[in-house]
Design a protein around this motif. Structure first.
Motif, PDB file in Angstrom:
ATOM      1  N   SER A 153       0.845  -1.194   0.000  1.00 13.85           N
ATOM      2  CA  SER A 153       0.000   0.000   0.000  1.00 13.85           C
ATOM      3  C   SER A 153       0.882   1.246   0.000  1.00 13.85           C
ATOM      4  N   HIS A 154       0.426   2.235  -0.729  1.00 12.83           N
ATOM      5  CA  HIS A 154       1.151   3.497  -0.860  1.00 12.83           C
ATOM      6  C   HIS A 154       0.166   4.625  -0.563  1.00 12.83           C
ATOM      7  N   PRO A 155       0.242   5.172   0.663  1.00 12.67           N
ATOM      8  CA  PRO A 155      -0.736   6.185   1.091  1.00 12.67           C
ATOM      9  C   PRO A 155      -0.459   7.585   0.546  1.00 12.67           C
ATOM     10  N   THR A 156      -1.516   8.393   0.555  1.00 13.64           N
ATOM     11  CA  THR A 156      -1.447   9.817   0.228  1.00 13.64           C
ATOM     12  C   THR A 156      -2.209  10.531   1.334  1.00 13.64           C
ATOM     13  N   TYR A 157      -1.557  11.482   1.994  1.00 13.10           N
ATOM     14  CA  TYR A 157      -2.160  12.171   3.132  1.00 13.10           C
ATOM     15  C   TYR A 157      -2.617  13.578   2.756  1.00 13.10           C
ATOM     16  N   GLY A 158      -3.516  14.138   3.582  1.00 19.80           N
ATOM     17  CA  GLY A 158      -3.966  15.513   3.393  1.00 19.80           C
ATOM     18  C   GLY A 158      -5.484  15.609   3.431  1.00 19.80           C
ATOM     19  N   ASN A 159      -5.994  16.762   3.022  1.00 21.70           N
ATOM     20  CA  ASN A 159      -7.443  16.985   3.005  1.00 21.70           C
ATOM     21  C   ASN A 159      -8.076  16.142   1.908  1.00 21.70           C
ATOM     22  N   VAL A 160      -9.222  15.553   2.229  1.00 21.51           N
ATOM     23  CA  VAL A 160      -9.891  14.649   1.294  1.00 21.51           C
ATOM     24  C   VAL A 160     -11.395  14.909   1.282  1.00 21.51           C
ATOM     25  N   GLU A 161     -12.017  14.481   0.197  1.00 21.58           N
ATOM     26  CA  GLU A 161     -13.468  14.589   0.062  1.00 21.58           C
ATOM     27  C   GLU A 161     -14.023  13.201  -0.233  1.00 21.58           C
ATOM     28  N   ALA A 162     -15.112  12.854   0.410  1.00 22.56           N
ATOM     29  CA  ALA A 162     -15.731  11.537   0.251  1.00 22.56           C
ATOM     30  C   ALA A 162     -15.992  11.221  -1.218  1.00 22.56           C
ATOM     31  N   GLY A 163     -15.509  10.066  -1.663  1.00 19.82           N
ATOM     32  CA  GLY A 163     -15.747   9.603  -3.025  1.00 19.82           C
ATOM     33  C   GLY A 163     -14.812  10.190  -4.064  1.00 19.82           C
ATOM     34  N   LEU A 164     -13.899  11.059  -3.636  1.00 20.31           N
ATOM     35  CA  LEU A 164     -12.988  11.708  -4.577  1.00 20.31           C
ATOM     36  C   LEU A 164     -11.554  11.615  -4.076  1.00 20.31           C
TER      37      LEU A 164
END
Length: 168
Positions: A147-158
């Motif tokens: 797994s290779h994560p990406t962090y930060g602000n996120v929006e549901a489904g996007l």
């Protein structure tokens, strides 16, 4: 409580699967989860999202293979064999389903962005439980998923919070 979903299937492909955010909020490292089993990766690799609203959506296309009886967690399986556990908050099983409204049931086919569970974020916080929500590769012990994560602000489904693949 340690979640293990046993599955005799092996992964069908070596494709890379993009896992979109199941929540609107902030994606953080599992190390920030105030539960040793999640924080140390004992449950499997993944990320966590600190939600800003009470709506959990499907982060992948797949099948709901398990909706936990208290509706605070759900497991989805992708056609590749990848299984994801989505666990709303910590110790929220103690709420015995209060404040959680499932929109799916075990066996349902789901698409990215489809609402899985609606939950009362304020009720969870008021009850004294952390709302941080792990998104875990549940079958990492059976398959060598990377797994290779990406962090930060996120929006549901996007937006992708994690890419998952089997090593070639």
């Amino acid at each position: 409580m340690i979640w293990k979903w046993k599955n005799n299937k092996s992964a069908k492909t070596s494709e890379t699967i993009s896992v979109v955010s199941p929540l609107t909020g902030t994606c953080v490292s599992l190390e920030e989860v105030p539960d040793e089993a999640f924080a140390q990766g004992l449950m499997g690799p993944g990320v966590a999202v600190i939600p800003q609203e009470g709506r959990l959506v499907a982060p992948i296309d797949g099948t709901v293979v398990h909706l936990i009886k208290s509706h605070h967690a759900v497991m989805i399986e992708h056609a590749s064999g990848l299984q994801l556990l989505l666990h709303i908050g910590m110790n929220t099983v103690s709420l015995k389903g209060q404040g959680f409204t499932p929109q799916v049931q075990t066996g349902d086919q789901v698409a990215v962005g489809q609402t899985l569970i609606e939950f009362d974020l304020n009720a969870i916080v008021s009850a004294g439980y952390p709302v941080i929500t792990p998104v875990i590769v549940a079958n990492a012990a059976e398959q060598p998923w990377e797994s290779h994560p990406t962090y930060g602000n996120v929006e549901a489904g996007l937006g992708t919070i994690m890419k998952v693949s089997l090593p070639k």
